[in-house]
Design a protein around this motif. Sequence first.
Motif, mmCIF file in Angstrom:
data_model
loop_
_atom_site.group_PDB
_atom_site.id
_atom_site.type_symbol
_atom_site.label_atom_id
_atom_site.label_comp_id
_atom_site.label_asym_id
_atom_site.label_seq_id
_atom_site.Cartn_x
_atom_site.Cartn_y
_atom_site.Cartn_z
ATOM 1 N N ILE A 71 0.744 -1.271 -0.165
ATOM 2 C CA ILE A 71 0.208 0.050 -0.019
ATOM 3 C C ILE A 71 0.706 1.133 -0.024
ATOM 4 O O ILE A 71 1.696 1.529 0.972
ATOM 5 C CB ILE A 71 -1.080 -0.092 1.171
ATOM 6 C CG1 ILE A 71 -1.809 -1.230 1.276
ATOM 7 C CG2 ILE A 71 -1.951 1.355 1.207
ATOM 8 C CD1 ILE A 71 -2.682 -1.403 2.463
ATOM 9 N N PRO A 72 0.627 2.178 -0.848
ATOM 10 C CA PRO A 72 1.626 3.335 -0.959
ATOM 11 C C PRO A 72 1.226 4.141 0.264
ATOM 12 O O PRO A 72 -0.019 4.361 0.584
ATOM 13 C CB PRO A 72 1.179 4.094 -2.241
ATOM 14 C CG PRO A 72 0.041 3.541 -2.448
ATOM 15 C CD PRO A 72 -0.274 2.208 -2.097
ATOM 16 N N ASP A 73 2.146 4.766 0.778
ATOM 17 C CA ASP A 73 2.139 5.610 2.049
ATOM 18 C C ASP A 73 3.143 6.712 2.071
ATOM 19 O O ASP A 73 4.141 6.803 2.591
ATOM 20 C CB ASP A 73 2.759 4.696 3.233
ATOM 21 C CG ASP A 73 2.123 5.410 4.548
ATOM 22 O OD1 ASP A 73 1.543 6.323 4.623
ATOM 23 O OD2 ASP A 73 2.699 4.791 5.723
ATOM 24 N N PRO A 74 2.300 7.974 1.333
ATOM 25 C CA PRO A 74 3.412 9.129 1.152
ATOM 26 C C PRO A 74 3.289 9.801 2.524
ATOM 27 O O PRO A 74 4.077 10.964 2.486
ATOM 28 C CB PRO A 74 2.680 9.542 0.181
ATOM 29 C CG PRO A 74 1.202 9.281 -0.173
ATOM 30 C CD PRO A 74 1.235 7.839 0.531
ATOM 31 N N PHE A 75 2.470 9.509 3.371
ATOM 32 C CA PHE A 75 2.255 10.243 4.797
ATOM 33 C C PHE A 75 3.336 9.803 5.575
ATOM 34 O O PHE A 75 3.405 10.845 6.659
ATOM 35 C CB PHE A 75 0.927 10.368 5.173
ATOM 36 C CG PHE A 75 -0.136 10.698 3.987
ATOM 37 C CD1 PHE A 75 -0.402 11.802 3.707
ATOM 38 C CD2 PHE A 75 -0.602 9.693 3.733
ATOM 39 C CE1 PHE A 75 -1.185 12.189 2.611
ATOM 40 C CE2 PHE A 75 -1.680 9.752 2.491
ATOM 41 C CZ PHE A 75 -2.098 11.088 2.269
ATOM 42 N N LYS A 76 4.019 8.873 5.554
ATOM 43 C CA LYS A 76 4.774 8.370 6.581
ATOM 44 C C LYS A 76 6.260 9.341 6.677
ATOM 45 O O LYS A 76 6.766 9.707 5.638
ATOM 46 C CB LYS A 76 5.255 6.926 6.344
ATOM 47 C CG LYS A 76 6.300 6.264 7.479
ATOM 48 C CD LYS A 76 6.411 4.541 7.231
ATOM 49 C CE LYS A 76 7.257 4.221 8.026
ATOM 50 N NZ LYS A 76 6.470 4.113 9.634
ATOM 51 N N GLY A 77 6.387 9.543 8.028
ATOM 52 C CA GLY A 77 7.649 10.504 8.020
ATOM 53 C C GLY A 77 7.001 11.907 8.348
ATOM 54 O O GLY A 77 8.022 12.811 8.786
ATOM 55 N N SER A 78 5.926 12.354 8.129
ATOM 56 C CA SER A 78 5.605 13.603 8.479
ATOM 57 C C SER A 78 5.000 13.699 9.853
ATOM 58 O O SER A 78 5.096 12.763 10.614
ATOM 59 C CB SER A 78 3.986 13.657 7.458
ATOM 60 O OG SER A 78 4.235 13.643 6.276
ATOM 61 N N PRO A 79 5.345 14.876 10.407
ATOM 62 C CA PRO A 79 5.285 15.393 11.766
ATOM 63 C C PRO A 79 3.952 14.865 12.274
ATOM 64 O O PRO A 79 2.816 14.933 11.582
ATOM 65 C CB PRO A 79 5.297 16.753 12.089
ATOM 66 C CG PRO A 79 6.187 17.281 10.661
ATOM 67 C CD PRO A 79 5.781 16.380 9.598
ATOM 68 N N LYS A 80 4.037 14.296 13.480
ATOM 69 C CA LYS A 80 2.931 13.645 14.275
ATOM 70 C C LYS A 80 2.041 12.591 13.475
ATOM 71 O O LYS A 80 0.938 12.488 13.513
ATOM 72 C CB LYS A 80 1.717 14.641 14.590
ATOM 73 C CG LYS A 80 2.442 15.893 15.251
ATOM 74 C CD LYS A 80 3.209 15.299 16.633
ATOM 75 C CE LYS A 80 3.759 16.577 17.396
ATOM 76 N NZ LYS A 80 4.293 16.308 18.786
ATOM 77 N N VAL A 81 2.522 11.786 12.258
ATOM 78 C CA VAL A 81 1.849 10.954 11.414
ATOM 79 C C VAL A 81 2.811 9.474 11.757
ATOM 80 O O VAL A 81 4.003 9.442 11.675
ATOM 81 C CB VAL A 81 1.934 11.385 10.195
ATOM 82 C CG1 VAL A 81 1.630 10.259 9.139
ATOM 83 C CG2 VAL A 81 1.237 12.712 9.904
ATOM 84 N N LEU A 82 1.887 8.468 12.170
ATOM 85 C CA LEU A 82 2.668 7.422 12.155
ATOM 86 C C LEU A 82 2.638 6.511 10.981
ATOM 87 O O LEU A 82 3.699 5.951 10.663
ATOM 88 C CB LEU A 82 1.835 6.231 13.318
ATOM 89 C CG LEU A 82 2.215 6.588 14.897
ATOM 90 C CD1 LEU A 82 1.902 8.065 15.294
ATOM 91 C CD2 LEU A 82 1.550 5.601 15.533
ATOM 92 N N GLY A 83 1.797 6.685 10.163
ATOM 93 C CA GLY A 83 1.466 5.752 8.913
ATOM 94 C C GLY A 83 0.341 5.208 8.511
ATOM 95 O O GLY A 83 -0.795 5.354 9.632
ATOM 96 N N LYS A 84 0.254 4.261 7.638
ATOM 97 C CA LYS A 84 -1.007 3.582 7.477
ATOM 98 C C LYS A 84 -0.942 2.429 8.144
ATOM 99 O O LYS A 84 -0.084 1.843 8.447
ATOM 100 C CB LYS A 84 -1.217 3.272 5.713
ATOM 101 C CG LYS A 84 -1.443 4.693 5.120
ATOM 102 C CD LYS A 84 -1.631 4.183 3.455
ATOM 103 C CE LYS A 84 -2.116 5.515 2.746
ATOM 104 N NZ LYS A 84 -2.579 5.368 1.608
ATOM 105 N N VAL A 85 -2.166 2.043 8.592
ATOM 106 C CA VAL A 85 -2.253 0.703 9.268
ATOM 107 C C VAL A 85 -1.637 -0.389 8.871
ATOM 108 O O VAL A 85 -0.949 -1.241 9.431
ATOM 109 C CB VAL A 85 -3.887 0.379 9.392
ATOM 110 C CG1 VAL A 85 -3.858 -0.869 10.228
ATOM 111 C CG2 VAL A 85 -4.699 1.495 10.198
ATOM 112 N N GLY A 86 -1.731 -0.639 7.536
ATOM 113 C CA GLY A 86 -1.106 -1.901 6.992
ATOM 114 C C GLY A 86 0.255 -1.929 7.155
ATOM 115 O O GLY A 86 1.061 -2.953 7.088
#
Length: 1936
Positions: A1648-1663
């Motif tokens: 699953i693409p996860d472009p949000f991982k690494g952003s502040p206060k973001v853990l990432g997608k559940v998968g």
Amino acid sequence: MVLFRFQEFSLSAKETFVISTTDRREIDSELYKELVDGKTLHLFESANQKLTAATEERIEFLPHYHTLVQCGMYEYYASEGQKALPYAFAELIDNALSATARNTGIRRIEIRLLFDESQGGPAVVVMDNGCGMTSKQLNNWAVYRLSKFIRENSIKSEETGYVRPDPVPRSLNSDISYFGVGGKQAVFYIGQSVRMISKPAGSPDVHEFVMSKEDFERKEMNREDIYTGFIRNRKPADCSHVSESEEQFLQSIVMEEKEKESFTAVIITGVQQEHVTYLKDNFNLWTRELAHTYHYYIHGVHGNDQRETRKNDHVSNIDIQISLVERSPRIPRMMNLREVDNDMQTLYINSSFSTFEFKATGARDSFVEGLIRYHPFLYDQETYPVDPYALEDEDEECVILNSEARGKRPVFECFWNGRLIPYTTVSEFEWCARPKKVGAVPLECYNRISGVLFANDRFQVSTNKLTFMDLELQLRDSNTIFTRVHNGQELRVNIQREFTNWLKECHERFDKQVMFQGFKGSMTRTDVPTKRQQSPWAIFQAIKWDGKTYKKGQCVKSVKTNPVFVGSIVHFLLYGEHEGDVYATGGYVQIALEPKELYDEVRIIPISKIDRLAAATTIKKKIEDELAKLPDQLRVTWPEGNAWAEDDARPAGTLMGPIKVEILNKKGDSVSRLPVAGTTKKLLIELKVIWHSPKGDVQTNSYIGAHSSKWEYWFKSMGNLSKLGKYTLHLQTMLNDNSASEWAGKRLPNYTLNFSIKEGEAISFVLGVISSPVHFGVPFSIHLDFRDEFDYPTQPPCDIKPQLECSSLELSYEGIIFGTTCVIKNVRAKGKINHQNKMYTVKVHIPGLKQDSQSLQIVLQPGPPHTLVVFPDGDVLSVENRTPANFRVEIHDEYQNITTHPKLSVRCQLLGAPDLPVDVVDCSNTGSGLLLTKPLLLKTVNAEQILTAKFNIPNHRTVACVERKLRVLPSSRISRLEVYRQEEGSEDVMVLQNAERIDWTAGDTLGNLRFRLYDEGNRLVSLRPKLTTKIKVNWTADINAEELSQGKLPALSVPSQAQREHFYLVSFHDQHTVNFSFIIVPRPDEPERLRVNLSESTVKMGEILSGNIHVEVVDQYGNKTDCLNAEIVKTMSVSADGLDKSALAIEWQASSGLLSVCGVRFVGGSLGPRELCFKYQDMKEFVRIEVTAGPPVQIKLLKEPEMPLQVVNGQGLDAPLVVLLCDEWGNPSPDQQIAIVMKTLSPQLKIKSSVSSLSVDSEGKAYFILKAISGPKGEHQLEFRGSFSRNGIPGPVVKLNVIPDPNKPVELSIEYDSAATLCAGDIFPVFTVVVMSEEGTPVRTVCPANLSMLLWKGTASGSYPPSTASTLKCSKRKHTEKDDCFCFRDKQIPELAGQYVVQFVLALDKTKHLWSKQILLNVVPNKAVKLAPETPPLTPVVSNSNIRANRTLLDSLNLKIMDQYSNAAGEGLDGKVIVTVKGTGDVVLPLFENGETSVSYSLTNGQTLITDLALLENSPGVDGAEYILQFNPEIRQTSVTIAAYSLPFRFCNDAEHQKVIVTLSKKKDRLSQTVLMYREVFETSKQLKSELECQLQDATHKLNEFKAELQKSGFNISELTMVSLLLFALFINGKKAILTKMENQPRRKCSIPDPFKGSPKVLGKVGHLAQVEDDDAAKVISWHILGDMDCVVTETTSAAKRIYDDTQGRQQVIPLETVFWRPNDRPLPHIRNGMLLFQPIGNPVFVKDILIFPEHVESCNKVFASLLGDTILIDDLDSANHYRRGVVQNKMQCPTLLTRQGERIRSNGKFGGLQNKAPSIEKLRGQVFGAPLPKEYNRTQHQMELLQQCRVAMQKASEVRSEYNSHLEHLQSPQMKQKQQELQQQEQELRDLEGSLARTPEQMYAARVKRGLEPETPEPSVPAKRARRKTRKLGTSAVL
């Protein structure tokens, strides 16, 4: 009024009404006052009445006056961080240039800066002598954004519309007053008010208009029309309206109007103070910027070329004068922009050596003139100009090391209509860009070019004229044409080739680089301190530099070295890996100091330090002057006069000697020592006599002589020279200490005498050996060797007459030759040989000798050739033609003996016919031979022929020739072959001629061929099998021998192809060959079928097949027939699937006899092969044509992604964007001529891609890899278009949503206690550094080791620190500190007070750094503790004499109150200083002048000056005693305690004693200082030793700790015993290979693409947050929460909302702070109170317990507890049902059950159906939890990390141990021991000196007299301190 209203609306007096505004506000007395004319009002019965009809309200929406007043601020504050004032002035200059465009004389523009407040300033005045403005034009000027294209003028003579000026060079048309906004922006950016004064040409009136911010504010307050005003029309010099008190300068400006025909003055007042400060302080800077902007208007087309000597045809008449007037007495500053000589264009022009002109032409008359200038490299530096006011690097965030010439700066500056557009630059064009590979031009040459572009007004610029809108885009358009301009002519040539050739020429002509020649390999330099720069260094034999060649061995002189020296070149060194000749910008040279005899030393210096001006004669003379001091030669004399000359021959036993020897130098002086500084080397002389015997040299005498002042070097006589032969006397100079005969590679002076001992008279002789054999008649010689009585060879007597005797032979000789031996010459023998090799005895008799006879044996052989004999000797010899002739030949000598001789060949030549053979027989060994001639090959011999055979010997012309006659008869061999054709039974014969051409039907058989044979006499030869077997034919190998014997030839098959001739041959092969040949030409057979020829077999869909199709009729063999004609066109048909017959055409070509078919086109259908059928009568032919895609007309995305694509700023897309080029029918088109261009529709979007334009591949696809995408946050568009020539192909538009990068550092935020007082020597407050990301949030992933704090003394140095800055490292983070903060604590404040600067830097990589702003710190002195001088004075020595100078203690001494670090700390402290005299014990104290015991001096602000302090004349005191001057401060501030300063001095009673004491005191001071420095050196060494010992212990302890941890992790620690760093690297690489192998092993991954991982206060997608080890469990769990797998988990709601907004609500999110979670440690349902309720089967387990969380464990527990709850995983469905039944029967709620087989039982008990059955893992399409790495991975990774740490620790320990051992060796070195001895010696001297000072005057005087008789001792040397550690600088390594 009320009655009027009632009448207007017909209201009765009793009716009530309400009047309100449109917003339902009732009109009352207050509101009535606010009403204005034109206001719409409503008349209602009540306030809430509804409108019965729609109404309209008139409004005005004029812009607020801030639009005008603040327009300049909005425009110029966006000036990229630069000061915008010069560009505001430029707008006013633009207007002035436009106004003066039509001036025929000088165009004068003045800028006056009137900053004299007493005259009403500050004000700025811009004046020009242009055409002026009418009142209408002045009104137009006041209107904002009224451009020249739409404004109206009042002058009737002017044209109604705008007319573009005619093109001029460089577009210098002065048409730059354009948009109607620049002037207003400029004046309100500079000040608050503007006064426009203008007088048009031909008008008597002056027009004046004032516009000010104050007036606008007043009008707004009074509700007046804002944009209205008045133009004052007055006569010139009328200043009645000017306030004398406020604007005195204005009066003088108005008074200047009298003499002016026309003018315009812009007077700006209310100038902002910050502008005034800037204009004053940076006068040269902003005037330079203006000179740069209008460079070509000021200096003309060619610019400010200060080197130009030719006449300039384009001289500018523009004069721009700038003056700055300040308050008196300051002198006004004047500047004419023509005088500025350091603007960048001037620097570019005057540092360039060649120019490349070009022109770029685009659409709509747009064109750009361009210049590229070349700035060569000269000798040792680049000449590319550097902006003197620029920062070190234009990029404030990065440091680019070692940039060359232009570096990364753009090439082109851009001008529009002749004026600079400052913020637009063009980096380069494709044709002048730096290539990726090295070509004919070195790559560094591309960094030596600068350029300028002159664009006309067809290119758009911004309204503030700071940037171009579309320049670079248009120039990079494919339709833009670049042409070379040479001598004013445009050349349509290949611009890239022309530029490359020009650049190559510039490099070859102008670059003065160093060319290294004669590569000899590489070496390592251990003298370089930096280890990484020690190798490789390439070695070269020579260089070419500045037109000169320096070679190995050449002598050169150094320059700028200490000291200057001369030497010979050893070789040249260049850093880097090189092979062959190479150019470089510098290097090093290794020089051997000359002369080598005095200096045995080699030095390495930069090549730039070679003195290129030093003449060879000067260098040679200096070397010769030094060499002249060395021993040069030996002078040998014979004291007794018996001198032996060179090559003397003396009898044996003759005495030699005595000999006297002197050593002389080149000056002729006698020396006995080597003149080498610092050493004493005495010289000896060794004498040797060598006898050169036949067996070798034998030393007969050897002596060594020492120098004597009386006799020099003396050797006694030698009498043992008795043996015959040559002798040599050697005298060699030697060194006394090592007996060496060489010094510095050169032999010391020597002397050699050659002589010999000769023999006595002869008494006997010996015959020499005669070489055998001897030939009859050939002279030979007999050698006679005479001997003396000692059997030595000697000279023969002069009158000898030898006698020769031999039996049976006659001997004679001519005479005798006398020489070293005696020779009887030309002895001859005569006679007949009876038998070979007979031995003869010859007797020689010489009368007169004691032994007078000798005999010898000789062998005689025949003499030289004399006669030729030929057999047979008859008259005529008969021979048949084609057969050889036989002869026998013999060669005789003069006495008829058969003789032999080298190269004795007999030649036989036949005469009488052409081309007869010549034969030769060799008789060299036998003297005779058989001569067999070659066969006679006469062409026609029908009868007998007579030939002559002539015999001779070519090498012996003296031997007579012999002739014989030959009769030649005809030959019977076969000589002719005849071929004929005769049918069976027919008598007709067809005889074929040789080489005859025969036409015959193709494929037919030619038979009945026969042949006949004839001999040389043309006689028919009968056919016999023996002859016919020799017949051969070339058309078959199968020949019937029986038929051949009958004269028949095999049948001949004619070839089936009628295309060419065929050659046939019949031959007879015997000893010679007889040939017969003929040629058959096949002709076509009958017509059989059609043949179709395609010129092109491929055609695009919808296009006509190129070329014609030719159709012809051929026979059965494919030969073209001639049966076609023009009528056949009507019967020929063509057909195919999808063939468009409307364009088909069939034509007859009479010239070639073919049918031509054209116009073949296919429309529709699939791509691939098509069958094309041609039919004529009953003949058909099919051809296959490949149909490809048609012309491309559209571009599609191969896979349409979900729009918009999410991308993090600065990062790229994971997968490339694939576009497909298609034709009209949607077929992929592989047309590679079409370039698909990727173009951003958002100008702020920047894309880094491997290519921006790409051709499609063979499948019509183009892959665009977007490596990095950057731009403002939000949605942007990316368009794909195709282009070919000038046609475009539309393509798709991709939407990109750019998200800020939270991990990209962009700023360093520094926090510290700025209010804290920084005292010298204390501790700095804590500096907290926060690295801010692009998103504005802190970056947590920064390594603290990459952060540094730099500290230096001084002022701010721009953006980067100086090289002397100290570097401090980041402190270790405490547990209580945040993880996004980096602290620098416990850093000591420097001990020296003053201003310091602190700057922080983050190393992003090896070359880029992020710098913080420089922080100024003021270090103040610490607490005041003492009174002391800045420089300690020498010890005063005084006496009580009547001369005041002898009584003066101090002439001048400045004392200051200081802190403990000697900083001046007495600011604000006042009082006085009491000076008193102190003594030891009860002694009499001297008195000051006036008899006082103390003297007082004032102390002001912590400082006092002690002047003219002297003792009383005849003051009391103890002679020779030491007293102390006590300086006691008395401070008014009683709380301050300051220590007194003490200064010892010596007191004497007389002047003589005083002189002695002064000398001793000075020496004591020097010794004291030297001893102190020695002690500091040893103390420093001791501290360093202690420090290194601690470091060594720490490093060893740390290494042992790591080894212990390695052993705990399971690593075999025994492998690390005595391991090297290389083996450590092998261990680590092995572990890395294991880890890589584990990582590369195929395992389950979540895709699953996860472009949000690494952003502040973001853990990432559940998968991505969890991993599951078992595949079955992973499948069923992923399927169970499939709808939540792509949900983004955030820590905060704000972060979730940000993602929601960025994706327009398409992304589901879950913030953790909104999730309710309670820690739940409950057991499985079948367990209660630790007891099993029933026995479960199937291994039940909570799903949440089998999840593995790689990171964020606590947060993941919370998330998955909310998603999964108490869901249980069990083996299969039966086990699940059993478990659920057991739980429910125990009255408990059963959660959802999942089975490893993929079934699900819901919490309500429902199961079965597709909705409760998990699909296969493949159908989940990557939406599945990934598998963790093997457990072994973590252990291996831990071991690898420990090994790395262990290697670092071992390396550190090794380095520290090496340094420690080196330091110990240094401490034990002879130098340190010598220093210790020197210290002890000087300490003893100091003690002795102190004792001397303590003696009585009488003792001292006696000692002084004694010392006066001794030589003065030299001053003590000052020891050099050993360097500790050099300061670590950024970008360099620390060097110990």
